[in-house]
Design an enzyme around this catalytic site. Structure first.
Site, PDB file in Angstrom:
ATOM      1  N   ASP A 305      58.685 -10.893  73.495  1.00  0.00           N
ATOM      2  CA  ASP A 305      57.874 -10.928  74.557  1.00  0.00           C
ATOM      3  C   ASP A 305      58.461 -11.383  75.879  1.00  0.00           C
ATOM      4  OD1 ASP A 305      56.023 -10.024  72.933  1.00  0.00           O
ATOM      5  OD2 ASP A 305      55.167 -11.938  72.093  1.00  0.00           O
ATOM      6  N   TYR A 389      47.854 -11.047  71.351  1.00  0.00           N
ATOM      7  CA  TYR A 389      48.295 -12.617  71.251  1.00  0.00           C
ATOM      8  C   TYR A 389      48.114 -13.371  72.593  1.00  0.00           C
ATOM      9  CZ  TYR A 389      49.645 -13.499  66.431  1.00  0.00           C
ATOM     10  OH  TYR A 389      49.550 -13.687  65.070  1.00  0.00           O
TER      11      TYR A 389
END
Length: 663
Positions: A305, A389
């Site tokens: 990420d 998320y």
């Protein structure tokens, strides 16, 4: 940070890029031969000068380093990629490297994510696969994801995204509840084509909705909770000057980068005589989410990420009373969009104080002395949403010199169709699976404990056998192992011996003649669970150990390398440490891997209660005694009372429990 001298203010060479800086960089690049009408800015960030140059300048013994930016450009039409350094002060391109893709690609652009849906919808193979499942193309949302590296011949030199589908039955329907499993498209974004379609055994699409924001699903409000009011009637205890902060005995700077997000700079602590450095720079330099489902459409699911998606770009704009509470100071986060224009995320970084229970306390049986002091901490945080998320990263500074970094994980599980008896996923709703996965963060800790001459001692508890010296078997001690070079400085945690790592200064001692230091206390959690021969183990080698120690190099910023997207592996820490440099008495950087292994619970659906992972840095011989002795007792008028109707004068200086106030 700013240094104020008579009649002038000098901006630190480490100050975050301003909108004017970004405009300057954009104009220089767009006017150069690097830029085409289809070029997009994948990254614009501060190119930090060497530490010794910065320290020399701040100490007044060296010139101000040239202020520079790093610029990554992607030509959307051709995939042509460049990595350049631009002088902001000199308004010129200093250097450019052309990437050939063999050692990774530039980060994924938001525009690339946005273009995937139309690309797959125009491919008849995708349409037919959905039709065979009884699903209309326009009822499906596409989730484009980074591709990893699996040595597929047709992907060589091409920018690839892998695409999964989720059904959305109406505009407010949360599609994560309805995965269209057994279908995956591999997409060349530049060529706008599907290079490979995986259409394995279709699985039923889960029917039940997962709208956590639906009052009908939430149920009746829990109205028995009374308000908690957090007040600081005299205002906060911190002082802010630009990006510089002082609080208690602490001094530090706050920075921001579109790749790493929040950066903590130049943390130091005043010991009553001098301001002493502890950490030059701290950040979350990488994170990867490896999934454990080996199915034909999911075996590749491993997302970096930070390096692939630049999670700082997705920083949330925080609002008072929601993400932070109390007396808040916000810092805006400034970054460039993909056209090179400055973009400000209002209130991107939050700072506030929290009460944190008992700092120290003793009631002495001999003297009758009874004293207690309240602990408090300063919280500096930001939240970023990467797809499903939501991640919060919180740096805590305590009155006793302790530093903590905590990751908070919430949001929505990445879902699959559940196959009864699956050893790779939990069933969280009827027919809805949540594959097992890990979240592994890498904190880059550029330490500077009392100066740049640092070393690391690995300290283990040691159980001693019965002997003439230990006839009753109750003795135990510890062992101390100095890490001498990079070849032995990749270490694993061991809960059975309480392993910790002491960062010590090799030239400074405390009043007892021992090295001044800080200790890194890890949480005990698994490292990467994938097989050592796997692609992800090669690409995310940093996840195979909890600690790595390298000699400082200004070019070594990221544990998985500069270009993570489609990188075949071996970059980052394995390459850095191959030099086998000394780490004993040197300017060193610690890279700490931490994070949870997630076997999802049914309670994690339809939105996850926050999960936590953290590490702690505590002074160990850094001070000559408890550094928080001078914290005054709480004033009577601010003390707690157990009786809501009691007068303020009825409250005492006693300890009223560990009340953790704040976000």
């Amino acid at each position: 940070m700013t240094l104020t001298e008579p009649n002038r203010t000098i901006t630190s060479p480490l100050a975050s890029l301003t909108p004017a800086d970004i405009e300057q960089v954009r104009d220089v690049v767009t006017a150069s031969e690097l830029f085409t009408p289809t070029s997009r800015f994948a990254y614009i960030g501060l190119e930090e000068p060497h530490k010794r140059e910065v320290l020399a300048y701040l100490e007044g013994s060296g010139p101000r380093p040239d202020r520079q930016a790093r610029v990554m450009l992607l030509d959307m039409a051709t995939g042509h990629s460049t990595d350049s350094i631009v002088s902001i002060d000199g308004a010129e391109v200093i250097s450019t490297v052309v990437l050939d893709g063999s050692n990774g690609q530039l980060p994924v652009l938001i525009q690339e994510f946005d273009e995937v849906g139309p690309i797959v919808a125009s491919d008849q193979r995708w349409v037919d696969a959905l039709t065979a499942r009884g699903i209309a193309v326009d009822s499906v949302v596409c989730v484009p994801l980074s591709a990893g590296f699996y040595d597929l011949p047709e992907e060589e030199g091409r920018r690839i995204l892998r695409v999964l589908a989720f059904q959305q039955n109406y505009p407010e329907d949360h599609p994560w509840a309805h995965p269209v499993d057994g279908l995956c498209a591999y997409v060349d974004v530049a060529a706008r084509t599907i290079t490979r379609l995986i259409d394995s055994a279709p699985l039923p699409v889960p029917v039940e909705g997962g709208n956590f924001d639906d009052p009908a699903l939430q149920g009746a409000p829990l109205t028995v909770l009374k308000p908690i009011s957090i007040t600081q009637p005299e205002g906060p205890s911190f002082v802010v000057d630009g990006e510089s902060v002082t609080w208690g005995n602490w001094s530090f700077d706050v920075g921001f980068d579109p790749r790493e997000g929040l950066i903590m700079r130049q943390l130091s602590f005043f010991d009553g005589v001098e301001q002493r450095p502890i950490m030059y720079r701290g950040s979350i330099a990488e994170m990867v989410v490896p999934y454990g489902d080996p199915s034909p459409v999911r075996f590749w699911q491993n997302y970096f990420d930070t390096g692939e998606y630049l999670f700082g770009r997705f920083t949330n704009s925080l609002e008072l009373g929601c993400d932070c509470v109390g007396e808040i100071h916000y810092f805006d986060a400034v970054l460039a969009d993909e056209l090179g224009n400055p973009q400000t995320i209002k209130n991107g970084i939050c700072m506030h104080e929290e009460d944190f229970g008992t700092l120290w306390k003793h009631s002495d049986m001999f003297t009758g002395s009874s004293e207690v002091r309240r602990q408090r901490r300063l919280v500096i945080s930001f939240f970023t949403t990467v797809g499903n998320y939501d991640y919060g990263f919180y740096w805590y500074l305590y009155l006793d010199g302790t530093i903590e970094c905590e990751a908070k994980l919430t949001g929505i599980l990445f879902t699959s169709s559940y196959v009864e008896g699956s050893p790779y996923a939990s069933e969280v709703a009827p027919g809805l699976g949540a594959p097992y996965h890990q979240h592994l963060f890498s904190a880059r800790l550029d330490m500077m404990v009392d100066g740049v001459s640092n070393a690391v001692d690995e300290v283990d508890a040691v159980r001693l056998p019965v002997s003439a010296e230990n006839p009753y078997g109750g003795a135990f001690t510890n062992s101390v192992t100095r890490l001498s070079s990079e070849s032995d400085a990749g270490r694993v945690a061991d809960a059975s011996v309480g392993r910790a790592w002491h960062i010590v200064n090799t030239e400074k001692t405390n009043r007892l003649g021992r090295p001044t230091g800080y200790v890194l206390l890890p949480e005990q959690a698994p490292t990467l669970l994938a097989d050592p021969s796997s692609s992800i183990a090669a690409r995310a080698a940093f996840t195979t150990k909890q600690l790595w120690v390298t000699q400082y190099d200004t070019a070594e910023r990221y544990p998985a390398g500069d270009f993570v997207h489609q990188n075949p592996g071996g970059d980052g820490l394995p390459r850095y440490m191959a030099a086998d440099r000394s780490v004993d008495g040197e300017d060193i950087v610690l890279w700490h891997t931490f994070g949870p292994t997630h076997f999802p619970r049914i309670e994690d659906w339809p939105v996850m209660p926050t999960d936590y992972a953290k590490f702690t840095l505590k002074p160990y011989g850094f001070f000559d005694r408890n550094p928080a002795l001078n914290v005054p007792p709480s004033e009577l008028k601010h003390a707690c009372s157990h009786d809501s109707g009691a007068h303020e004068g009825h409250a005492s200086h006693g300890d009223h429990g560990d009340h953790h106030h704040g976000a």
